[in-house]
Each structure stands twice: as C-alpha cells, then as structure tokens.
Design an enzyme around this catalytic site. Structure first.
Site, PDB file in Angstrom:
ATOM      1  N   GLU A 234      -1.274 -12.970   0.215  1.00  0.00           N
ATOM      2  CA  GLU A 234      -1.875 -14.171  -0.410  1.00  0.00           C
ATOM      3  C   GLU A 234      -3.072 -14.662   0.429  1.00  0.00           C
ATOM      4  O   GLU A 234      -3.355 -15.850   0.489  1.00  0.00           O
ATOM      5  CB  GLU A 234      -0.854 -15.316  -0.549  1.00  0.00           C
ATOM      6  CG  GLU A 234       0.379 -14.992  -1.378  1.00  0.00           C
ATOM      7  CD  GLU A 234       0.104 -14.870  -2.862  1.00  0.00           C
ATOM      8  OE1 GLU A 234      -1.038 -15.115  -3.290  1.00  0.00           O
ATOM      9  OE2 GLU A 234       1.035 -14.496  -3.603  1.00  0.00           O
TER      10      GLU A 234
HETATM   11  C1  LIG Z   1       4.839  -7.150   0.572  1.00  0.00           C
HETATM   12  C2  LIG Z   1       3.448  -7.193  -0.005  1.00  0.00           C
HETATM   13  C3  LIG Z   1       3.259  -7.655  -1.305  1.00  0.00           C
HETATM   14  C4  LIG Z   1       1.982  -7.664  -1.869  1.00  0.00           C
HETATM   15  N1  LIG Z   1       1.833  -8.056  -3.164  1.00  0.00           N
HETATM   16  C5  LIG Z   1       0.608  -7.972  -3.732  1.00  0.00           C
HETATM   17  C6  LIG Z   1       0.426  -8.271  -5.123  1.00  0.00           C
HETATM   18  O1  LIG Z   1       1.380  -8.625  -5.823  1.00  0.00           O
HETATM   19  N2  LIG Z   1      -0.809  -8.163  -5.654  1.00  0.00           N
HETATM   20  C7  LIG Z   1      -1.884  -7.774  -4.893  1.00  0.00           C
HETATM   21  O2  LIG Z   1      -2.989  -7.686  -5.415  1.00  0.00           O
HETATM   22  N3  LIG Z   1      -1.743  -7.476  -3.586  1.00  0.00           N
HETATM   23  C8  LIG Z   1      -0.544  -7.563  -2.987  1.00  0.00           C
HETATM   24  N4  LIG Z   1      -0.387  -7.234  -1.669  1.00  0.00           N
HETATM   25  C9  LIG Z   1      -1.577  -6.857  -0.906  1.00  0.00           C
HETATM   26  C10 LIG Z   1      -2.060  -8.024  -0.046  1.00  0.00           C
HETATM   27  O3  LIG Z   1      -2.773  -8.912  -0.864  1.00  0.00           O
HETATM   28  C11 LIG Z   1      -2.912  -7.467   1.109  1.00  0.00           C
HETATM   29  O4  LIG Z   1      -2.030  -6.830   1.994  1.00  0.00           O
HETATM   30  C12 LIG Z   1      -3.657  -8.578   1.823  1.00  0.00           C
HETATM   31  O5  LIG Z   1      -4.667  -9.105   0.990  1.00  0.00           O
HETATM   32  C13 LIG Z   1      -4.334  -8.085   3.106  1.00  0.00           C
HETATM   33  O6  LIG Z   1      -5.050  -6.913   2.868  1.00  0.00           O
HETATM   34  P1  LIG Z   1      -4.775  -5.620   3.768  1.00  0.00           P
HETATM   35  O7  LIG Z   1      -3.312  -5.456   3.906  1.00  0.00           O
HETATM   36  O8  LIG Z   1      -5.582  -4.517   3.216  1.00  0.00           O
HETATM   37  O9  LIG Z   1      -5.309  -6.016   5.206  1.00  0.00           O
HETATM   38  P2  LIG Z   1      -6.822  -5.971   5.717  1.00  0.00           P
HETATM   39  O10 LIG Z   1      -7.741  -6.623   4.754  1.00  0.00           O
HETATM   40  O11 LIG Z   1      -7.150  -4.605   6.182  1.00  0.00           O
HETATM   41  O12 LIG Z   1      -6.707  -6.941   6.979  1.00  0.00           O
HETATM   42  C14 LIG Z   1      -5.869  -6.619   8.100  1.00  0.00           C
HETATM   43  C15 LIG Z   1      -6.074  -7.663   9.174  1.00  0.00           C
HETATM   44  O13 LIG Z   1      -7.434  -7.626   9.619  1.00  0.00           O
HETATM   45  C16 LIG Z   1      -7.860  -8.906   9.968  1.00  0.00           C
HETATM   46  N5  LIG Z   1      -8.994  -9.307   9.121  1.00  0.00           N
HETATM   47  C17 LIG Z   1      -9.322  -8.855   7.889  1.00  0.00           C
HETATM   48  N6  LIG Z   1     -10.447  -9.444   7.448  1.00  0.00           N
HETATM   49  C18 LIG Z   1     -10.833 -10.292   8.434  1.00  0.00           C
HETATM   50  C19 LIG Z   1     -11.902 -11.195   8.586  1.00  0.00           C
HETATM   51  N7  LIG Z   1     -12.803 -11.380   7.624  1.00  0.00           N
HETATM   52  N8  LIG Z   1     -11.989 -11.909   9.713  1.00  0.00           N
HETATM   53  C20 LIG Z   1     -11.066 -11.760  10.687  1.00  0.00           C
HETATM   54  N9  LIG Z   1     -10.028 -10.939  10.602  1.00  0.00           N
HETATM   55  C21 LIG Z   1      -9.909 -10.204   9.495  1.00  0.00           C
HETATM   56  C22 LIG Z   1      -6.674  -9.852   9.751  1.00  0.00           C
HETATM   57  O14 LIG Z   1      -5.951  -9.955  10.960  1.00  0.00           O
HETATM   58  C23 LIG Z   1      -5.855  -9.105   8.735  1.00  0.00           C
HETATM   59  O15 LIG Z   1      -4.482  -9.486   8.772  1.00  0.00           O
HETATM   60  C24 LIG Z   1       0.870  -7.226  -1.096  1.00  0.00           C
HETATM   61  C25 LIG Z   1       1.068  -6.804   0.224  1.00  0.00           C
HETATM   62  C26 LIG Z   1       2.324  -6.769   0.764  1.00  0.00           C
HETATM   63  C27 LIG Z   1       2.490  -6.280   2.169  1.00  0.00           C
END
Ligand SMILES: Cc1cc2nc3c(=O)[nH]c(=O)nc-3n(C[C@H](O)[C@H](O)[C@H](O)COP(=O)(O)OP(=O)(O)OC[C@H]3O[C@@H](n4cnc5c(N)ncnc54)[C@H](O)[C@@H]3O)c2cc1C
Length: 417
Positions: A234
């Site tokens: 989220e």
């Molecule tokens: C259990 C679960 C349920 C989910 N359910 C849904 C769903 O129903 N629908 C959906 O669309 N998605 C869903 N997701 C996906 C979720 O929205 C993403 O995991 C989330 O948006 C983060 O993206 P990412 O995991 O690719 O992390 P990334 O974007 O790769 O980020 C990883 C980390 O990098 C750092 N980071 C990233 N960007 C920045 C920045 N600009 N500045 C500083 N630090 C930064 C932060 O520490 C971040 O935690 C789900 C994920 C999980 C694990």
C-alpha cells in the site's frame, strides 16, 4: 503491481488498446495481487488516453490467475500472478473514463492506507491483551514478569502509543465520514505511523513472551510474520514519507510568492504524480484551527502543537529557499519533515479525542486517559524537537559518504590495522 512497477507506478507496462466498439484489448502481467483468485479484479493499464482502470472478470478469455504465491505471512490472502493475453474488456467494464485510472488508483490506495493504518489498532489491542495475560501469569525470580519495571515500561509504551494512533485512526476515518474529499495526506500519515508502531509493538510483545513466542504455532510468531509486510505494501513507507513531505512543501511553495517559480513537480516517479494530484488541495496546516477547541486541561499540549505547526511551515520555507527544486532529492530532510507532520497530526488527533471525552464524561472520570494523552503528547514533543534540531545539525554528508563507500566496496570491508 508489476515486476518493473513496484513503488513507481510509471513503470506499468500492461496495455489497454481501445477498440472501435469502445471495448479494450488488455495485455500484460501483474504480480502479487491480493485475492487474485476472486471473481473480479481491477486492473490498471496504459491506454492512448492515459491510465485506465478496467474490471476483469474470471472466465474472460485470455485472463488467467495461474500461480498462488507462498508467503511469509498473511497466508489467508490468495496472492496471485495474473496474466492477460488479448483479453476483451467490454465498454461497461471501464471504471470512469480512459485517463481516469490514476485518480481511481489513488482513491483505492487512500482507502487501503486508511484501512491498514486503522486496522493495526485492533491488532495491537489484541497483542497488548496477550502480553498482559502472559506477564501476569508467568513468574520468574519469584514474581510475575508484570512486576518488573522494564516490563511495565513496555506495556505502558504500547498503551500510550496505541491511544495516540487510535486517535489518529478516529480522526482520519472521521474526515472521510464528514465528506472531506481529499484525505490522501492523512491516510498516508496513518499508514506510516500505524504500520511502524504495530511492528515495534509486535517486537516488544514477542520479547515479553520469551522463547514461547518463537515456537511454531505461536500467535505472536504469526503476528510477527503478518506485520512485516505492512510498511511495504500500500505504498512503501519511505516513499509515503517523501509524498507527505513533498505534498506539504509544494503547498508552501505555491503559497509564497517568490517560491512559486520553483514549480515543484514529478520528483520521483509516482511521488511526483501524487504530489501533483493533491498539491493544489493540501495545505500544510494539518487543521491546527481545531485546537482552539481544546479542553483547558489540555491547553499546554495544544499550545505546543500550534508552535510546532508554525515551526514546520517556517522550516519548509527555509529548506525550499536553501535547496530550491533540489529539495525533491533531499530525502533525509523530507523524512524529518514527514515525521514532524505525522507527530503533529497524531497530537491533534489525541487532543481532540481527549477533549471530546472530557466534555462528555468530565476530567475526573477520565483520569487515566488524561495521563495517557499527556504521555503521548509529551513524547511527541520530544520527537518533534529532535527532528527540527536535526534539520540543521545532522551528519547527512557523512551518511552519504559511508553509503557510497559501502556501494563501491560492495559490502562491509573495513581495512584491518
Ligand atoms: C503480501 C503482498 C500483497 C500485495 N498485494 C498487492 C495487490 O493486491 N495489488 C497490487 O497491485 N500490488 C500488491 N502488492 C505489491 C506491492 O504493492 C508492492 O510490493 C509495493 O508497492 C512495493 O513495491 P516493490 O515490492 O516492488 O518494492 P520496490 O518498489 O522495489 O521498493 C523496495 C524498497 O526500496 C525502497 N524504495 C523504493 N522507492 C524508493 C524511493 N523513491 N525512495 C526511497 N526508497 C525507496 C523502499 O525501502 C522500498 O521498501 C503486494 C505485495 C505483497 C508483498
């Protein structure tokens, strides 16, 4: 989300091509979709007219939800990979207009953040109950654990923080009930604060249960596994912190004549989109006017909040003058501003809730709440003061250099004497 589009929604590659009859042809793939095996999912895709939100139904040819992910926690969530191969989406399944997708996504995310930021309140209540039961029944050194001061500290810490964040949950949901059209800032603040507080609370309750918490099947182990994802999904908390800070900075820049030229926009991906989306409406005042109505017993706390709001505004303006547009990359300063904004919001929520309680039941009858509210506000004042201090007096340069050195060396490799 998609493999290339996690925190940054600009990376979305799923496409929706409009057809002559008004339907769309959807292609692409999504991963980690909660309850993805359900009958209906909402999919955001690129279209010629901008992002579009489409309702996709189970059984539509070309739509599949093939793999269920095995996860650390939240195992009741049917988390799926979704694939779309030339799926025909009828006109009636388009939410809003083409180009409305971002607005709809933001609205959905606001609700998701609010539910998360408020839902953890109930989860933390249960954890505190478990901790109280355990520490009162488990004896060590000839007395119940609950009698030790450092156990008391943990229970007291969780109770007063919970009161603060529960107040924040009431205020945020109250804004929605009152029909406030834009609660994106408040829901982001509730999500950041609630998810991080919950994580710390789980950790403390885990500690109080000792080795028992670590055993398979323990409810605390389950809570720990579930809680870890809250600061990630989220909207990752660091991304939301930047959003809170930048949306506030943008509103200050727009208000001050000689800063308007900065034209703050699109700093980092979706944050830029978000800041644009709310920028015109968000005012970095977090409704301080409400404090006029604070109960006289709480006047001391209310006065401090008003001072903090003034200082926050002055600090935001100062940082804009020092950094100009470059403030968009100054995440360390943004984080401090966001923490201050969150703590101000939490104090406002706590003071208004406690005022309502005193007005209703009197100060004497609500003595416990008075202590709890005072403790929450006093601690928030200390945290806010520390953040303001670190705006000017920090080790940001060293932090930057240490990280760059670690990147260059590829790990922790200090030279030996
Ligand atoms: C259990 C679960 C349920 C989910 N359910 C849904 C769903 O129903 N629908 C959906 O669309 N998605 C869903 N997701 C996906 C979720 O929205 C993403 O995991 C989330 O948006 C983060 O993206 P990412 O995991 O690719 O992390 P990334 O974007 O790769 O980020 C990883 C980390 O990098 C750092 N980071 C990233 N960007 C920045 C920045 N600009 N500045 C500083 N630090 C930064 C932060 O520490 C971040 O935690 C789900 C994920 C999980 C694990």
């Amino acid at each position: 989300m998609e493999t290339g589009a996690g925190s940054d929604m600009r990376g979305i590659t799923a496409t929706a091509e409009r057809q002559a009859d008004g339907s769309y042809r959807l292609n692409g793939e999504k991963r980690w979709i909660g309850n993805g095996g359900k009958d209906v999912v909402c999919v955001f895709a690129r279209s010629e007219a901008g992002p579009v939100a489409l309702i996709v139904e189970k059984g539509m040819p070309g739509f599949d939800a093939p793999d269920r992910y095995d996860t650390l926690g939240l195992r009741g969530n049917d988390l799926r990979r979704l694939t779309f191969r030339d799926v025909r989406i009828p006109k009636d399944n388009v939410l809003g207009e083409a180009g409305d997708g971002l607005r709809i996504a933001m609205h959905t995310l606001n609700n998701g953040r609010m539910s998360l930021g408020t839902g953890v309140v109930g989860a933390t209540k249960r954890l505190i109950e478990l901790a109280i039961t355990h520490t009162n029944t488990r004896e060590q050194f000839g007395q119940p654990l609950a009698e030790f001061e450092l156990v008391e500290d943990k229970i007291s810490w969780m109770t007063s923080y919970l009161y603060g964040f529960e107040s924040m949950a009431y205020l945020t949901t109250g804004l929605v009930d009152a029909g406030v059209p834009d609660y994106s800032m408040e829901s982001a603040m509730a999500k950041i604060a609630g998810s991080e507080f919950h994580w710390y609370a789980v950790n403390r309750v885990f500690q109080l249960h000792g080795g028992q918490a670590y055993m398979a099947g323990s409810p605390i182990a389950k809570a720990l596994r579930d809680a870890r994802v809250f600061p990630i999904f989220e909207g990752a908390n660091d991304v939301l912190r930047a959003f809170v800070a930048l949306a506030g900075l943008k509103s200050v820049a727009d208000e001050v004549a000689d800063l308007r030229g900065l034209n703050l926009a699109d700093p980092i991906g979706s944050i830029g989109i978000l800041a644009d989306y709310v920028g015109q409406r968000v005012r970095w005042r977090v409704r301080p006017d409400r404090l006029d109505a604070a109960h006289p017993t709480l006047a001391r706390h209310a006065d401090k909040v008003v001072d903090q709001v003034r200082q926050l505004r002055a600090t935001a303006e100062k940082l804009l003058r020092i950094h100009g547009r470059d403030i968009q990359a100054r995440q360390r300063q943004q984080k401090r501003l966001a923490h201050v904004a969150i703590d101000i919001y939490a104090q406002i929520a706590t003071i208004s809730r406690t005022t309502a309680l005193f007005d209703d039941q009197g100060v004497q009858a609500s003595g416990q709440e008075r202590y709890i509210a005072a403790s929450f506000c006093n601690r928030a004042v200390t945290r806010v003061a520390e953040q303001f201090e670190r705006i000017d007096d920090n080790d940001d340069e060293q932090t930057h250099s240490i990280a760059r050195l670690a990147y260059n060396r590829g790990g922790y490799t200090p030279r030996l004497p």
